[in-house]
Design a protein around this motif. Structure first.
Motif, PDB file in Angstrom:
ATOM      1  N   ILE A  41       1.256  -1.056   0.059  1.00 58.26           N
ATOM      2  CA  ILE A  41       0.361   0.264  -0.024  1.00 58.26           C
ATOM      3  C   ILE A  41       0.737   0.944  -0.303  1.00 58.26           C
ATOM      4  N   THR A  42       0.881   2.232  -1.407  1.00 55.70           N
ATOM      5  CA  THR A  42       1.818   3.428  -1.162  1.00 55.70           C
ATOM      6  C   THR A  42       0.750   4.495  -0.769  1.00 55.70           C
ATOM      7  N   GLY A  43       1.465   5.406   0.004  1.00 55.34           N
ATOM      8  CA  GLY A  43       0.386   6.754   0.441  1.00 55.34           C
ATOM      9  C   GLY A  43       1.216   7.939   0.882  1.00 55.34           C
ATOM     10  N   LEU A  44       0.895   8.840   1.933  1.00 53.31           N
ATOM     11  CA  LEU A  44       1.795   9.356   2.665  1.00 53.31           C
ATOM     12  C   LEU A  44       0.734   9.297   4.518  1.00 53.31           C
ATOM     13  N   ASN A  45       1.884   8.914   5.439  1.00 49.89           N
ATOM     14  CA  ASN A  45       0.852   9.978   6.883  1.00 49.89           C
ATOM     15  C   ASN A  45       0.961   8.316   7.199  1.00 49.89           C
ATOM     16  N   LEU A  46       2.001   6.873   6.771  1.00 46.38           N
ATOM     17  CA  LEU A  46       1.631   5.527   6.741  1.00 46.38           C
ATOM     18  C   LEU A  46       2.215   5.657   8.265  1.00 46.38           C
ATOM     19  N   ALA A  47       3.296   6.537   8.097  1.00 49.33           N
ATOM     20  CA  ALA A  47       4.531   5.451   9.663  1.00 49.33           C
ATOM     21  C   ALA A  47       3.581   4.354  10.568  1.00 49.33           C
ATOM     22  N   THR A  48       2.120   5.322  11.012  1.00 45.26           N
ATOM     23  CA  THR A  48       2.286   4.954  12.661  1.00 45.26           C
ATOM     24  C   THR A  48       0.637   4.095  12.236  1.00 45.26           C
ATOM     25  N   VAL A  49       0.348   3.238  11.101  1.00 45.44           N
ATOM     26  CA  VAL A  49      -0.286   2.505  11.181  1.00 45.44           C
ATOM     27  C   VAL A  49      -0.650   0.829  11.556  1.00 45.44           C
ATOM     28  N   GLN A  50      -1.781   1.344  12.439  1.00 46.46           N
ATOM     29  CA  GLN A  50      -1.614   0.214  13.236  1.00 46.46           C
ATOM     30  C   GLN A  50      -2.507  -0.498  12.906  1.00 46.46           C
ATOM     31  N   ALA A  51      -3.368  -1.147  11.740  1.00 46.53           N
ATOM     32  CA  ALA A  51      -4.378  -2.008  10.965  1.00 46.53           C
ATOM     33  C   ALA A  51      -4.591  -1.884   9.624  1.00 46.53           C
ATOM     34  N   VAL A  52      -4.377  -3.110   8.949  1.00 43.50           N
ATOM     35  CA  VAL A  52      -4.669  -2.767   7.670  1.00 43.50           C
ATOM     36  C   VAL A  52      -5.897  -3.859   7.200  1.00 43.50           C
ATOM     37  N   ASP A  53      -7.664  -3.835   7.011  1.00 44.96           N
ATOM     38  CA  ASP A  53      -8.310  -4.777   6.691  1.00 44.96           C
ATOM     39  C   ASP A  53      -8.868  -4.363   5.862  1.00 44.96           C
ATOM     40  N   PHE A  54      -9.110  -6.028   4.952  1.00 38.36           N
ATOM     41  CA  PHE A  54      -9.576  -6.484   3.527  1.00 38.36           C
ATOM     42  C   PHE A  54     -11.275  -6.766   3.842  1.00 38.36           C
ATOM     43  N   GLY A  55     -11.914  -5.351   3.647  1.00 37.60           N
ATOM     44  CA  GLY A  55     -13.952  -6.303   3.774  1.00 37.60           C
ATOM     45  C   GLY A  55     -13.568  -5.837   5.042  1.00 37.60           C
ATOM     46  N   SER A  56     -13.721  -7.357   5.599  1.00 33.39           N
ATOM     47  CA  SER A  56     -13.957  -7.820   6.978  1.00 33.39           C
ATOM     48  C   SER A  56     -13.434  -8.055   7.701  1.00 33.39           C
ATOM     49  N   ASN A  57     -11.783  -8.482   6.907  1.00 39.35           N
ATOM     50  CA  ASN A  57     -10.884  -9.728   7.932  1.00 39.35           C
ATOM     51  C   ASN A  57      -9.456  -8.771   7.817  1.00 39.35           C
ATOM     52  N   ALA A  58      -8.838  -8.147   8.873  1.00 35.15           N
ATOM     53  CA  ALA A  58      -7.225  -7.876   8.859  1.00 35.15           C
ATOM     54  C   ALA A  58      -6.502  -8.872   8.561  1.00 35.15           C
ATOM     55  N   GLY A  59      -5.362  -8.235   7.921  1.00 35.48           N
ATOM     56  CA  GLY A  59      -4.719  -8.418   7.031  1.00 35.48           C
ATOM     57  C   GLY A  59      -2.956  -8.012   8.614  1.00 35.48           C
ATOM     58  N   THR A  60      -1.730  -9.022   7.944  1.00 38.83           N
ATOM     59  CA  THR A  60      -0.685  -9.075   8.669  1.00 38.83           C
ATOM     60  C   THR A  60       0.191  -8.087   8.719  1.00 38.83           C
ATOM     61  N   ILE A  61       0.475  -7.265   8.772  1.00 35.90           N
ATOM     62  CA  ILE A  61       1.262  -5.901   8.581  1.00 35.90           C
ATOM     63  C   ILE A  61       2.946  -6.222   9.041  1.00 35.90           C
ATOM     64  N   THR A  62       3.770  -6.399   7.299  1.00 37.08           N
ATOM     65  CA  THR A  62       4.863  -6.920   7.450  1.00 37.08           C
ATOM     66  C   THR A  62       6.390  -6.246   7.133  1.00 37.08           C
ATOM     67  N   GLY A  63       5.781  -4.859   7.348  1.00 39.23           N
ATOM     68  CA  GLY A  63       6.503  -3.488   7.197  1.00 39.23           C
ATOM     69  C   GLY A  63       6.089  -2.388   6.765  1.00 39.23           C
ATOM     70  N   VAL A  64       6.157  -1.397   7.769  1.00 36.77           N
ATOM     71  CA  VAL A  64       5.942  -0.055   7.191  1.00 36.77           C
ATOM     72  C   VAL A  64       7.203   1.017   7.321  1.00 36.77           C
ATOM     73  N   SER A  65       6.208   2.034   6.275  1.00 38.66           N
ATOM     74  CA  SER A  65       7.318   3.094   6.249  1.00 38.66           C
ATOM     75  C   SER A  65       5.877   4.670   6.264  1.00 38.66           C
ATOM     76  N   ASP A  66       7.697   5.395   6.523  1.00 38.07           N
ATOM     77  CA  ASP A  66       6.027   7.035   6.019  1.00 38.07           C
ATOM     78  C   ASP A  66       4.675   6.723   4.524  1.00 38.07           C
ATOM     79  N   THR A  67       5.555   6.107   3.937  1.00 32.32           N
ATOM     80  CA  THR A  67       5.466   6.142   2.178  1.00 32.32           C
ATOM     81  C   THR A  67       4.563   4.519   1.883  1.00 32.32           C
ATOM     82  N   THR A  68       5.191   3.653   2.798  1.00 32.78           N
ATOM     83  CA  THR A  68       4.257   2.222   1.961  1.00 32.78           C
ATOM     84  C   THR A  68       4.058   1.783   3.445  1.00 32.78           C
ATOM     85  N   VAL A  69       3.218   0.649   3.031  1.00 32.97           N
ATOM     86  CA  VAL A  69       2.367  -0.959   4.407  1.00 32.97           C
ATOM     87  C   VAL A  69       3.194  -1.718   2.977  1.00 32.97           C
ATOM     88  N   THR A  70       3.593  -2.847   3.654  1.00 37.99           N
ATOM     89  CA  THR A  70       3.747  -4.214   3.243  1.00 37.99           C
ATOM     90  C   THR A  70       2.209  -4.994   4.018  1.00 37.99           C
TER      91      THR A  70
END
Length: 108
Positions: A41-70
């Motif tokens: 996921i690419t964007g802005l202000n992502l460094a403090t992301v706590q979770a990413v939901d795909f519909g009603s299901n939570a993904g597992t965050i494996t990497g975070v920076s201010d501009t990307t979340v894996t």
């Protein structure tokens, strides 16, 4: 920040504003509904992301920076398009969730 009451003022304390996350792309935009694939996921202000939901299901965050979340995509409830919502605390969620399409596996 200082709190003022009839009894006096508090000691000043720092207060920080946190911008809400902003998503510009989800790549790849589709994958098998059984999950397990990796999405960036690419964007802005992502460094403090706590979770990413795909519909009603939570993904597992494996990497975070201010501009990307894996994220490792979770198993979907069904085949079809689901919203991808980036959740940040504090700061809120993405205002306009992106989409991810869950595809059926090959038939036998």
């Amino acid at each position: 920040m200082t709190v003022t009451t009839p009894g006096g003022n508090s000691n000043p304390e720092p207060f920080f504003y946190v911008n809400a996350p902003w998503v510009t792309s989800v790549s790849p935009a589709a994958g098998q509904f059984v999950g397990g694939g990796s999405v960036t996921i690419t964007g802005l202000n992502l460094a403090t992301v706590q979770a990413v939901d795909f519909g009603s299901n939570a993904g597992t965050i494996t990497g975070v920076s201010d501009t990307t979340v894996t994220v490792t995509v979770p198993r979907a409830d069904s085949v079809g398009t689901v919203p991808v919502t980036v959740i940040q605390s504090p700061g809120g969620n993405t205002d306009m969730p992106s989409a991810y399409t869950c595809l059926a596996g090959p038939g036998i």
